[in-house]
Design a protein around this motif. Structure first.
Motif, PDB file in Angstrom:
ATOM      1  N   LYS A 176      25.244  41.781  48.600  1.00  0.00           N
ATOM      2  CA  LYS A 176      26.683  41.533  48.442  1.00  0.00           C
ATOM      3  C   LYS A 176      27.064  40.158  48.970  1.00  0.00           C
ATOM      4  O   LYS A 176      27.908  39.462  48.383  1.00  0.00           O
ATOM      5  N   ILE A 225      29.401  44.317  41.787  1.00  0.00           N
ATOM      6  CA  ILE A 225      29.514  45.598  42.490  1.00  0.00           C
ATOM      7  C   ILE A 225      28.134  45.941  43.023  1.00  0.00           C
ATOM      8  O   ILE A 225      27.149  45.912  42.277  1.00  0.00           O
ATOM      9  N   GLU A 245      29.609  54.452  43.537  1.00  0.00           N
ATOM     10  CA  GLU A 245      29.786  54.761  44.961  1.00  0.00           C
ATOM     11  C   GLU A 245      28.471  55.334  45.485  1.00  0.00           C
ATOM     12  O   GLU A 245      27.749  55.964  44.723  1.00  0.00           O
ATOM     13  N   ARG A 270      29.886  52.193  47.666  1.00  0.00           N
ATOM     14  CA  ARG A 270      29.972  50.773  47.337  1.00  0.00           C
ATOM     15  C   ARG A 270      29.991  49.936  48.610  1.00  0.00           C
ATOM     16  O   ARG A 270      30.605  50.307  49.598  1.00  0.00           O
ATOM     17  N   GLU A 273      31.262  46.874  50.630  1.00  0.00           N
ATOM     18  CA  GLU A 273      32.388  45.943  50.694  1.00  0.00           C
ATOM     19  C   GLU A 273      32.285  45.138  51.981  1.00  0.00           C
ATOM     20  O   GLU A 273      32.026  45.692  53.053  1.00  0.00           O
ATOM     21  N   GLU A 329      34.351  41.970  54.139  1.00  0.00           N
ATOM     22  CA  GLU A 329      35.524  41.081  54.234  1.00  0.00           C
ATOM     23  C   GLU A 329      35.072  39.643  53.998  1.00  0.00           C
ATOM     24  O   GLU A 329      34.009  39.223  54.472  1.00  0.00           O
ATOM     25  N   GLU A 330      35.869  38.867  53.258  1.00  0.00           N
ATOM     26  CA  GLU A 330      35.429  37.562  52.789  1.00  0.00           C
ATOM     27  C   GLU A 330      35.114  36.589  53.924  1.00  0.00           C
ATOM     28  O   GLU A 330      34.128  35.837  53.858  1.00  0.00           O
ATOM     29  N   ARG A 339      31.803  37.586  55.272  1.00  0.00           N
ATOM     30  CA  ARG A 339      30.745  37.277  54.299  1.00  0.00           C
ATOM     31  C   ARG A 339      30.369  35.800  54.351  1.00  0.00           C
ATOM     32  O   ARG A 339      29.174  35.444  54.368  1.00  0.00           O
TER      33      ARG A 339
END
Length: 329
Positions: A77, A84, A293, A295, A297, A299-300, A303
């Motif tokens: 990710k 995704i 799922e 999934r 994720e 936070e930018e 990341r």
């Protein structure tokens, strides 16, 4: 995750359904060498964790299904924020990641402000964001040799990999006390018994193994490095001291050779099978592709902070990613 059981899915042709969903979702399926054989066989790419994430990023797939553990899916990710990313079982963690909580690592860094942090990829996104350079078992050697000897270094979370590098290069890195529960389980006594039974067979070991295992190895390297060594080694029998599911790829590539997994504490336990990797199944992969799922994720801001240390590694050792260049012990 959907609460479907094996019985609920018993009427499905899982392989056919996964193939259908792969096309419908424009998905790429990744499997680490430590995954079950059936997951390796259905994957688009099988390999080391970072190597897989880089290959997935280079595709036009919209979905990455990562059959591995969470830090690997997180890395995918980080490198592919617009895709995704799903992990068949969100509980597929890592003992090395668990051993290094971000808040404790942050305090450790603050207590040693004159040290840079050279951090093994088997860690959380938060720890990557607190690090200067990430390394893999195939790039650590090349990167370490580029850092001046007078530069103080924190190495975490694997003290065995850090200790191996300290010994090999006469360094004095400050080691975080984490270990991989799989590689820690190998027994020197049982390994020597096995070697006595196969005196001509070389031993290949992952550097996450403790020193009493590594010291007996003819080759020390990453999973991809061990696989490459199997192709070029003398003789036709190899003792393998890492998670035994890699043997599936060896047997596919080299059916004429014999591969023997190094034993655990009592000589025949399954303690060297990673319990986290084993959580992923064909059923869970099907559900993950169907429901998208669980999934991943990130936070930018986090990341981007984590990506800096990954980018630094790729800049310093791009040619070694997935090459297993640690070489002979």
């Amino acid at each position: 995750m959907t609460a479907l059981t094996r019985e609920n899915l018993s009427g499905l042709d899982l392989r056919a359904e996964i193939e259908r969903l792969r096309k419908e979702r424009n998905a790429v399926i990744l499997a680490h060498y430590y995954q079950r054989p059936e997951l390796q066989d259905i994957a688009d790419f099988v390999g080391d964790s970072l190597e897989l994430s880089k290959k997935a990023a280079a595709t036009d797939a919209e979905v990455i299904a990562f059959c591995g553990v969470k830090f690997m899916a997180d890395t995918a990710k980080i490198l592919s924020p617009d895709k995704i990313v799903v992990l068949p079982d969100l509980d597929a963690g890592c003992s090395l990641e668990d051993s290094c909580p971000p808040e404790k690592f942050k305090a450790f860094r603050e207590a040693h402000p004159d040290h840079i942090a050279l951090t093994y990829i088997n860690c959380s996104t938060e720890v990557k964001a607190l690090s200067d350079v990430i390394v893999t078992s195939s790039s650590a050697e090349t990167i370490l040799q580029q850092i001046p000897k007078d530069q103080k270094i924190i190495f975490g979370p694997d003290r065995h990999l850090g200790g191996y590098l300290n010994r090999k290069f006469d360094r004095d890195m400050l080691l975080w006390p984490g270990v991989c529960i799989v590689h820690e389980a190998f027994s020197e006594t049982e390994l020597l018994k096995l070697k006595a039974q196969h005196p001509d067979a070389p031993i290949a070991a992952h550097p996450e193994c403790p020193p009493q295992i590594v010291d007996h190895a003819d080759y020390v390297g990453s999973t991809s490095g061990i696989l490459q060594y199997a192709k070029t080694m003398p003789g036709d029998t190899l003792i393998v001291a890492t998670e035994p599911h890699i043997i599936h790829q060896m047997e596919k590539a080299l059916p004429e050779k014999t591969f023997i997994g190094a034993p655990g504490a009592d000589g025949n336990c399954n303690c060297n099978i990673c319990p986290y990797m084993a959580l992923n199944t064909m059923e869970k992969l099907y559900i993950a592709l169907r429901d998208l799922e669980p999934r991943i994720e990130i936070e930018e801001g986090l990341r981007l902070a984590a990506k800096k240390s990954l980018d630094k590694m790729i800049e310093m050792a791009s040619g070694t990613i997935g090459k297993g260049d640690l070489g002979r012990a």
